[in-house]
Design an enzyme around this catalytic site. Structure first.
Site, PDB file in Angstrom:
ATOM      1  N   SER A 111       5.445  -4.883  -2.696  1.00 11.28           N
ATOM      2  CA  SER A 111       4.571  -5.511  -3.965  1.00 11.28           C
ATOM      3  C   SER A 111       3.682  -4.539  -4.407  1.00 11.28           C
ATOM      4  O   SER A 111       3.441  -3.643  -3.608  1.00 11.28           O
ATOM      5  CB  SER A 111       3.965  -6.768  -3.285  1.00 11.28           C
ATOM      6  OG  SER A 111       2.796  -7.312  -4.270  1.00 11.28           O
ATOM      7  N   TYR A 170      -1.834  -9.620   3.453  1.00 11.41           N
ATOM      8  CA  TYR A 170      -0.578  -9.468   2.745  1.00 11.41           C
ATOM      9  C   TYR A 170      -0.424  -8.066   2.185  1.00 11.41           C
ATOM     10  O   TYR A 170       0.683  -7.564   2.388  1.00 11.41           O
ATOM     11  CB  TYR A 170      -0.737 -10.594   1.623  1.00 11.41           C
ATOM     12  CG  TYR A 170       0.731 -10.562   0.583  1.00 11.41           C
ATOM     13  CD1 TYR A 170       1.747 -11.145   1.366  1.00 11.41           C
ATOM     14  CD2 TYR A 170       0.726  -9.973  -0.482  1.00 11.41           C
ATOM     15  CE1 TYR A 170       3.011 -10.921   0.627  1.00 11.41           C
ATOM     16  CE2 TYR A 170       1.952  -9.713  -1.101  1.00 11.41           C
ATOM     17  CZ  TYR A 170       2.824 -10.526  -0.922  1.00 11.41           C
ATOM     18  OH  TYR A 170       4.018 -10.226  -1.357  1.00 11.41           O
TER      19      TYR A 170
END
Length: 241
Positions: free
Chosen positions: A97, A122
């Site tokens: 990501s 994350y």
């Protein structure tokens, strides 16, 4: 139903197998079955993940986001490496990501026991994905197995189920997501490209977005950090005692 449709369309057989990346026991059982049943493995796409969840631990006591997004895939890939090598030319695709930019690898607190920030953790797991792909590509040079990472874009799935959106803001959020987020099919295009396109045959150790190679920040190309993360991950998942 999906399997029947695939066979009817002449696309081969679709087989579904249970795999819980929050359990190293489940990962080992899954890989054992694959190695028993499948004669070859042409492509492995590490796509599963969990996003900004409250502080939780996996079955093995790891912080959930680092455990699922990085360690689960790390063990999965390593246990299937022999079959991938025997099936060469083969490919490994690691879904990361753009949020990796906000992460740091803190070797003093990989399990977030000193402090926990769900957004930071994350991002750290997604940075770990890229460093893992980079180190794995280096280790697999000359084997015929390529490894690349990617950013899929912002995709309209239930990945954000742990994100708390105020009730009054939900209609606006839904409108924005339908207008600007990718559909799952659109979000899968770079994964499909890296898994199957002849354009990237032999290409390894790169990062992609929208089916094009992208530049990474220096911290995602730090080979010393990548090697240290690999060594520690091997111990954490039990590949090394």
């Amino acid at each position: 139903e999906l399997g029947e449709r695939a066979e009817a369309e002449g696309g081969g057989e679709l087989v579904v197998r249970e795999l819980d990346l929050a359990s190293l026991r489940s990962v080992r059982a899954f890989c054992h079955r694959v190695l028993q049943e499948e004669p070859r493995l042409d492509v492995l796409i590490n796509n599963a993940g969990i996003f900004q969840c409250p502080y939780m631990k996996t079955e093995d006591g790891f912080e959930m986001q680092f455990g699922v997004n990085h360690l689960g895939h790390f063990l999965l890939t390593n246990l299937l490496l022999g079959l991938l090598k025997n099936s060469a030319p083969s490919r490994i695709v690691v879904v990361s990501s753009k949020l990796y930019k906000y992460g740091e690898i803190n070797f003093e607190d990989l399990n977030s026991e000193i402090s926990y920030n769900k957004s930071f953790c994350y991002s750290r797991s997604k940075l770990a994905n890229i460093l893992f792909a980079r180190e794995l590509a280096r280790r697999l040079e000359g084997t015929g197995v390529t490894v690349n990472s990617l950013h899929p874009g912002i995709v309209r799935t239930n990945l954000g189920r742990y994100v708390n959106i105020p009730l009054l803001a939900k209609p606006l959020f839904n409108l924005v997501s339908w207008a600007f987020f990718k559909t799952p099919l659109e979000g899968a295009q770079t994964s499909i490209y890296l898994a199957s396109s002849p354009d990237v045959e032999g290409v390894s150790g790169k990062h992609f977005g929208d089916c094009k190679e992208e530049e990474l920040l220096p911290k995602a190309m730090d080979d010393l950090v990548a090697r240290k993360l690999w060594d520690i991950s091997e111990v954490m998942v039990g590949l090394l005692k």
